[in-house]
Design a protein around this motif. Structure first.
Motif, PDB file in Angstrom:
ATOM      1  N   ASN A 230       0.818  -1.211   0.000  1.00 62.13           N
ATOM      2  CA  ASN A 230       0.000   0.000   0.000  1.00 62.13           C
ATOM      3  C   ASN A 230       0.856   1.268   0.000  1.00 62.13           C
ATOM      4  O   ASN A 230       0.369   2.345  -0.344  1.00 62.13           O
ATOM      5  N   VAL A 231       2.129   1.145   0.352  1.00 61.95           N
ATOM      6  CA  VAL A 231       3.032   2.293   0.277  1.00 61.95           C
ATOM      7  C   VAL A 231       3.036   2.844  -1.146  1.00 61.95           C
ATOM      8  O   VAL A 231       3.040   4.059  -1.349  1.00 61.95           O
ATOM      9  N   PHE A 232       2.992   1.956  -2.143  1.00 60.70           N
ATOM     10  CA  PHE A 232       3.002   2.410  -3.535  1.00 60.70           C
ATOM     11  C   PHE A 232       1.714   3.150  -3.897  1.00 60.70           C
ATOM     12  O   PHE A 232       1.747   4.115  -4.657  1.00 60.70           O
ATOM     13  N   LEU A 233       0.594   2.710  -3.367  1.00 60.57           N
ATOM     14  CA  LEU A 233      -0.677   3.385  -3.655  1.00 60.57           C
ATOM     15  C   LEU A 233      -0.677   4.787  -3.059  1.00 60.57           C
ATOM     16  O   LEU A 233      -1.050   5.762  -3.721  1.00 60.57           O
ATOM     17  N   GLU A 234      -0.250   4.880  -1.806  1.00 65.66           N
ATOM     18  CA  GLU A 234      -0.160   6.195  -1.167  1.00 65.66           C
ATOM     19  C   GLU A 234       0.867   7.075  -1.871  1.00 65.66           C
ATOM     20  O   GLU A 234       0.639   8.273  -2.068  1.00 65.66           O
ATOM     21  N   PHE A 235       2.001   6.486  -2.233  1.00 65.32           N
ATOM     22  CA  PHE A 235       3.049   7.210  -2.937  1.00 65.32           C
ATOM     23  C   PHE A 235       2.502   7.829  -4.223  1.00 65.32           C
ATOM     24  O   PHE A 235       2.693   9.025  -4.502  1.00 65.32           O
ATOM     25  N   GLN A 236       1.816   7.028  -5.031  1.00 62.82           N
ATOM     26  CA  GLN A 236       1.275   7.515  -6.295  1.00 62.82           C
ATOM     27  C   GLN A 236       0.256   8.628  -6.068  1.00 62.82           C
ATOM     28  O   GLN A 236       0.211   9.601  -6.825  1.00 62.82           O
ATOM     29  N   HIS A 237      -0.523   8.495  -5.033  1.00 65.30           N
ATOM     30  CA  HIS A 237      -1.516   9.520  -4.698  1.00 65.30           C
ATOM     31  C   HIS A 237      -0.830  10.842  -4.328  1.00 65.30           C
ATOM     32  O   HIS A 237      -1.241  11.908  -4.786  1.00 65.30           O
ATOM     33  N   ILE A 238       0.218  10.760  -3.538  1.00 63.22           N
ATOM     34  CA  ILE A 238       0.878  11.965  -3.014  1.00 63.22           C
ATOM     35  C   ILE A 238       1.726  12.663  -4.068  1.00 63.22           C
ATOM     36  O   ILE A 238       1.633  13.874  -4.254  1.00 63.22           O
ATOM     37  N   VAL A 239       2.572  11.910  -4.772  1.00 64.46           N
ATOM     38  CA  VAL A 239       3.531  12.558  -5.671  1.00 64.46           C
ATOM     39  C   VAL A 239       2.898  13.124  -6.933  1.00 64.46           C
ATOM     40  O   VAL A 239       3.534  13.896  -7.650  1.00 64.46           O
ATOM     41  N   THR A 240       1.653  12.773  -7.209  1.00 63.53           N
ATOM     42  CA  THR A 240       0.954  13.320  -8.377  1.00 63.53           C
ATOM     43  C   THR A 240       0.047  14.494  -8.005  1.00 63.53           C
ATOM     44  O   THR A 240      -0.653  15.032  -8.864  1.00 63.53           O
ATOM     45  N   ASP A 241       0.083  14.896  -6.750  1.00 56.97           N
ATOM     46  CA  ASP A 241      -0.816  15.943  -6.254  1.00 56.97           C
ATOM     47  C   ASP A 241      -0.199  17.334  -6.440  1.00 56.97           C
ATOM     48  O   ASP A 241       0.781  17.681  -5.776  1.00 56.97           O
ATOM     49  N   PRO A 242      -0.792  18.164  -7.316  1.00 57.07           N
ATOM     50  CA  PRO A 242      -0.234  19.502  -7.539  1.00 57.07           C
ATOM     51  C   PRO A 242      -0.415  20.439  -6.342  1.00 57.07           C
ATOM     52  O   PRO A 242       0.236  21.484  -6.281  1.00 57.07           O
ATOM     53  N   LYS A 243      -1.237  20.073  -5.386  1.00 56.28           N
ATOM     54  CA  LYS A 243      -1.383  20.891  -4.183  1.00 56.28           C
ATOM     55  C   LYS A 243      -0.226  20.658  -3.211  1.00 56.28           C
ATOM     56  O   LYS A 243       0.022  21.474  -2.339  1.00 56.28           O
TER      57      LYS A 243
ATOM     58  N   PHE B  40       3.033  19.531  -4.421  1.00 59.82           N
ATOM     59  CA  PHE B  40       4.314  19.771  -5.090  1.00 59.82           C
ATOM     60  C   PHE B  40       4.110  20.707  -6.277  1.00 59.82           C
ATOM     61  O   PHE B  40       3.145  20.563  -7.028  1.00 59.82           O
ATOM     62  N   THR B  41       5.048  21.623  -6.446  1.00 60.52           N
ATOM     63  CA  THR B  41       4.949  22.541  -7.588  1.00 60.52           C
ATOM     64  C   THR B  41       5.207  21.814  -8.900  1.00 60.52           C
ATOM     65  O   THR B  41       4.693  22.214  -9.937  1.00 60.52           O
ATOM     66  N   ASN B  42       6.000  20.770  -8.852  1.00 58.47           N
ATOM     67  CA  ASN B  42       6.264  19.941 -10.037  1.00 58.47           C
ATOM     68  C   ASN B  42       5.925  18.484  -9.722  1.00 58.47           C
ATOM     69  O   ASN B  42       6.820  17.650  -9.589  1.00 58.47           O
ATOM     70  N   PRO B  43       4.632  18.168  -9.632  1.00 64.38           N
ATOM     71  CA  PRO B  43       4.263  16.787  -9.300  1.00 64.38           C
ATOM     72  C   PRO B  43       4.604  15.836 -10.451  1.00 64.38           C
ATOM     73  O   PRO B  43       4.784  16.259 -11.599  1.00 64.38           O
ATOM     74  N   MET B  44       4.694  14.572 -10.119  1.00 60.31           N
ATOM     75  CA  MET B  44       4.899  13.557 -11.148  1.00 60.31           C
ATOM     76  C   MET B  44       3.588  13.330 -11.881  1.00 60.31           C
ATOM     77  O   MET B  44       2.511  13.576 -11.335  1.00 60.31           O
ATOM     78  N   THR B  45       3.700  12.834 -13.087  1.00 60.00           N
ATOM     79  CA  THR B  45       2.509  12.332 -13.772  1.00 60.00           C
ATOM     80  C   THR B  45       2.219  10.947 -13.178  1.00 60.00           C
ATOM     81  O   THR B  45       3.100  10.331 -12.546  1.00 60.00           O
ATOM     82  N   MET B  46       1.025  10.444 -13.392  1.00 54.47           N
ATOM     83  CA  MET B  46       0.721   9.101 -12.903  1.00 54.47           C
ATOM     84  C   MET B  46       1.644   8.077 -13.554  1.00 54.47           C
ATOM     85  O   MET B  46       2.099   7.132 -12.895  1.00 54.47           O
ATOM     86  N   GLU B  47       1.950   8.271 -14.811  1.00 57.42           N
ATOM     87  CA  GLU B  47       2.854   7.348 -15.505  1.00 57.42           C
ATOM     88  C   GLU B  47       4.232   7.335 -14.843  1.00 57.42           C
ATOM     89  O   GLU B  47       4.841   6.276 -14.670  1.00 57.42           O
ATOM     90  N   GLN B  48       4.737   8.505 -14.470  1.00 59.93           N
ATOM     91  CA  GLN B  48       6.030   8.578 -13.792  1.00 59.93           C
ATOM     92  C   GLN B  48       5.974   7.907 -12.425  1.00 59.93           C
ATOM     93  O   GLN B  48       6.912   7.205 -12.020  1.00 59.93           O
ATOM     94  N   ALA B  49       4.886   8.111 -11.707  1.00 61.01           N
ATOM     95  CA  ALA B  49       4.739   7.513 -10.383  1.00 61.01           C
ATOM     96  C   ALA B  49       4.669   5.989 -10.476  1.00 61.01           C
ATOM     97  O   ALA B  49       5.267   5.278  -9.659  1.00 61.01           O
ATOM     98  N   ILE B  50       3.967   5.500 -11.475  1.00 61.11           N
ATOM     99  CA  ILE B  50       3.894   4.045 -11.677  1.00 61.11           C
ATOM    100  C   ILE B  50       5.267   3.498 -12.059  1.00 61.11           C
ATOM    101  O   ILE B  50       5.697   2.458 -11.541  1.00 61.11           O
ATOM    102  N   GLU B  51       5.957   4.197 -12.928  1.00 60.77           N
ATOM    103  CA  GLU B  51       7.309   3.771 -13.323  1.00 60.77           C
ATOM    104  C   GLU B  51       8.236   3.714 -12.108  1.00 60.77           C
ATOM    105  O   GLU B  51       9.042   2.791 -11.965  1.00 60.77           O
ATOM    106  N   GLN B  52       8.130   4.691 -11.233  1.00 60.50           N
ATOM    107  CA  GLN B  52       8.952   4.709 -10.023  1.00 60.50           C
ATOM    108  C   GLN B  52       8.612   3.517  -9.126  1.00 60.50           C
ATOM    109  O   GLN B  52       9.502   2.902  -8.535  1.00 60.50           O
TER     110      GLN B  52
END
Length: 146
Positions: A42-55, A57-69
């Motif tokens: 579930n760390v990956f699910l939370e990670f993807q949710h957080i790092v794609t959030d523009p609120k 991070f000023t430069n959030p990841m795309t979902m594709e980038q988060a999945i790749e990570q």
């Protein structure tokens, strides 16, 4: 054996995080060892949710980038992804009841229970107070850039 909290993965990955340097230092120290790292799925699910959030991070990841990570971590030789089972689910339910924890503590409690079930004794987090109550881990707080 080492388990990680979602915040560690976020802080390590996102340069804009104020805790990035502390996470990076801990990670680089780990790389010079032969220790295994365990990641609750579930760390990956939370990670993807957080790092794609523009609120957040000023430069959030795309979902594709988060999945790749996430795939990057899954492919690492010394990283093992772990999943809950009947025993860890039961322990989490007991802990929720025993410690009077509510809905905001569900995910952390299930993560802690799964890590405990797999024999994890060291846990990396910027939020050690969330896990102290379980008294099963050596909590490593990297948030102060030690």
């Amino acid at each position: 054996m080492i388990g990680i909290d979602t915040c560690f993965l976020v802080d390590l990955t996102m340069n804009g995080s104020p805790r990035h340097e502390g996470a990076l230092k801990l990670f680089n120290n780990w790389k010079s060892t032969n220790k295994q790292m365990y990641i609750f799925y579930n760390v990956f699910l939370e990670f993807q949710h957080i790092v794609t959030d523009p609120k957040r991070f000023t430069n959030p990841m795309t979902m594709e980038q988060a999945i790749e990570q996430s795939w990057f971590w899954c492919d690492q030789e010394r990283v093992r992804i772990i999943y809950p089972d009947d025993q860890s689910f039961g322990r989490a339910q007991l802990w929720l009841n025993q410690y009077g924890l509510g809905r905001k503590r569900l995910i952390d409690t299930h993560m802690a229970s799964c890590y405990a079930n797999h024999g994890i004794d060291v846990f990396w987090t910027a939020n050690p107070k969330d896990f102290e109550i379980f008294n099963v881990f050596d909590l490593i707080d990297y948030s102060s850039n030690k």
